[in-house]
Design an enzyme around this catalytic site. Structure first.
Site, PDB file in Angstrom:
ATOM      1  N   PHE A 130     -40.970  13.500  -9.079  1.00 27.78           N
ATOM      2  CA  PHE A 130     -41.640  14.326  -7.750  1.00 27.78           C
ATOM      3  C   PHE A 130     -39.918  15.525  -8.506  1.00 27.78           C
ATOM      4  O   PHE A 130     -38.691  14.810  -8.834  1.00 27.78           O
ATOM      5  CB  PHE A 130     -40.743  13.143  -6.904  1.00 27.78           C
ATOM      6  CG  PHE A 130     -40.055  14.424  -5.673  1.00 27.78           C
ATOM      7  CD1 PHE A 130     -41.324  14.994  -5.199  1.00 27.78           C
ATOM      8  CD2 PHE A 130     -39.397  14.696  -4.999  1.00 27.78           C
ATOM      9  CE1 PHE A 130     -40.968  16.272  -3.783  1.00 27.78           C
ATOM     10  CE2 PHE A 130     -39.416  15.808  -4.567  1.00 27.78           C
ATOM     11  CZ  PHE A 130     -40.477  16.190  -3.123  1.00 27.78           C
ATOM     12  N   ASP A 217     -33.709  15.626 -14.852  1.00 27.34           N
ATOM     13  CA  ASP A 217     -33.377  15.427 -13.465  1.00 27.34           C
ATOM     14  C   ASP A 217     -32.935  14.417 -12.618  1.00 27.34           C
ATOM     15  O   ASP A 217     -33.480  13.488 -12.234  1.00 27.34           O
ATOM     16  CB  ASP A 217     -35.250  15.919 -12.588  1.00 27.34           C
ATOM     17  CG  ASP A 217     -34.664  16.912 -10.990  1.00 27.34           C
ATOM     18  OD1 ASP A 217     -33.889  16.180 -10.017  1.00 27.34           O
ATOM     19  OD2 ASP A 217     -35.909  16.554 -10.360  1.00 27.34           O
ATOM     20  N   LYS A 247     -29.703  17.059  -4.401  1.00 31.76           N
ATOM     21  CA  LYS A 247     -29.290  16.904  -3.171  1.00 31.76           C
ATOM     22  C   LYS A 247     -27.548  15.593  -2.819  1.00 31.76           C
ATOM     23  O   LYS A 247     -27.003  16.773  -1.932  1.00 31.76           O
ATOM     24  CB  LYS A 247     -29.628  14.892  -3.234  1.00 31.76           C
ATOM     25  CG  LYS A 247     -31.350  14.860  -2.930  1.00 31.76           C
ATOM     26  CD  LYS A 247     -32.092  13.903  -3.261  1.00 31.76           C
ATOM     27  CE  LYS A 247     -33.046  14.466  -2.945  1.00 31.76           C
ATOM     28  NZ  LYS A 247     -34.253  14.695  -3.328  1.00 31.76           N
TER      29      LYS A 247
END
Ligand SMILES: *Cc1c(COP(=O)(O)O)cnc(C)c1O
Length: 393
Positions: A130, A217, A247
């Site tokens: 993702f 990532d 995030k």
């Protein structure tokens, strides 16, 4: 009055709404409190309404919010320094969201390919990955629901199974136009998948041999959640060429970065990439304060200690439970994979005042704020274990 009639119907929401927060707690309008074991999907790692962050945001908002990247932004330079210092990278592009940080990584990889005379550069990605919701980010992500109905998707994204370094080596050997390998060192949305020891360093070696950029990532697993600043640091010799973070970087204020070293750090030049909002004084001041707090509070070692305690407790209490396929995690990134759908456990926890998340239908995912204490960790464990036991099997 709550109404979703004028919202695009993109989320299956829990039947709850919060008015305020305090540390690991969230409060609804009846002042009922909930222990947050999601942190707004791994974002509010310093807790809600953190007074140091609130003070920095308020002070900076009263001073200067935004100027665009037309002149110099000293706070952006300081943030880049701080990020490079904890990552051993050379340069940062500061942006707003995770997907945009990934977009920047993809653009670096393609530019790097073209500079080497490769007309059709491709990027190798992983199954069950993702990387965000933009068209390029979904192209790099797992095929399936994320991609369905959004074609035509851009070319240049190939895929191999996660946790199979040989497949990466094989692909790089057969595809000289493959200029980069992009992966999450621990897959988040994919179900808290932790690769075998030696996987990341093996890929590092293959990338070096084939002149491909290694791009991690760490938008979900980075920034001390797993005990180290970056999840890849659990292995020796796995330093990437490109690293994305987002995030937790702003504790809720949108801010993200794409970091790079070596040739990858100087690939983009004036005019080749940009962002109106990216790297604003407000975002950078916030992120700098977040990094300072994470280091001052030694949240890496804390996440390691508390997370290990939680994992041990889950192992002890659920190891032989017929519903449980596997308990796995690193630091405060914890997954409990069931044999059957886990939505009843999420509902049970919500009724009992604990917020948990379920990904891929059967995997309970816990991403509590890194500031949780022992007692709060115990409450999360107790509620999740009870919820699993309460469900029919
Ligand atoms: C959340 C996430 C993204 C996307 O971040 P957004 O801020 O939602 O665009 C990308 N990669 C990983 C690993 C993520 O967990």
């Amino acid at each position: 009055m709550m109404s979703v009639d004028h919202l695009m119907n993109t989320y299956a929401r829990m039947p709850v709404a919060f008015e305020r927060g305090e540390g690991a707690w969230l409060f609804d309008r009846h002042d009922r409190r909930y222990l947050d074991a999601i942190s707004g999907i791994g974002v509010c790692n310093l807790g809600h309404a953190n007074p140091v962050i609130a003070e920095a945001v308020a002070e900076q908002a009263g001073r200067l919010i935004h100027t665009a990247n037309l002149g110099h932004i000293p706070l952006q330079e300081s943030l880049a320094d701080a990020l490079c210092q904890i990552s051993h990278m050379d340069r940062a592009f500061i942006t707003n969201t995770g997907a945009e940080a990934v977009e920047c990584a993809i653009k670096i990889a393609r530019h790097y390919g073209h500079q080497r005379g490769i007309d059709q550069p491709s990027i190798l990605c992983m199954d069950s990955a993702f990387h965000g919701r933009t068209i390029a980010a979904i192209s790099a992500s797992s095929p399936g629901k994320l991609q369905q109905g959004f074609g035509p998707l851009p070319d240049g994204f190939e895929r191999v199974p996660f946790n199979d370094a040989k497949a990466v080596e094989h692909h790089l050997r057969l595809h000289p136009a493959c200029v980069a390998v992009l992966l999450e060192p621990i897959q988040g949305e994919g179900g808290v998948r932790i690769p075998s020891d030696g996987y990341l360093s093996a890929i590092r070696k293959h990338c070096t041999e084939h002149q491909a950029l290694l791009m991690f990532d760490e938008i979900q697993c980075g920034l001390y959640r797993t005990g180290q600043a970056w999840a890849y640091q659990h292995e020796a010799d796995a330093t990437p060429d490109v690293l994305t973070t987002a995030k937790a970087l702003g504790n809720g204020i949108p801010v993200a970065a794409c970091l790079a070293r070596g040739a990858a750090a100087t690939t983009l030049t004036p005019g080749s990439h940009g962002s109106t909002f990216g790297g604003s004084p407000l975002a950078c001041r916030t992120a700098l304060t977040v990094l300072q707090q994470m280091q001052a509070l030694e949240l890496g070692p804390h996440a390691h200690r508390i997370g290990t305690t939680m994992l041990d407790a889950f192992d002890r209490q659920l190891g032989n439970h017929p519903r449980v396929a596997e308990v796995r995690g690193r630091g405060l990134m914890i997954g409990i994979e069931l044999h059957d759908p886990a939505t009843d456990v999420r509902d049970f926890a919500l009724e009992h005042g604990v917020l948990i998340n379920v990904t891929r239908e059967r995997i309970i995912r816990l991403l509590p704020p890194l500031i949780i204490d022992r007692q709060q960790a115990d409450q999360i464990v107790e509620t999740v274990v009870e919820g699993i036991r309460a469900g029919a099997h």
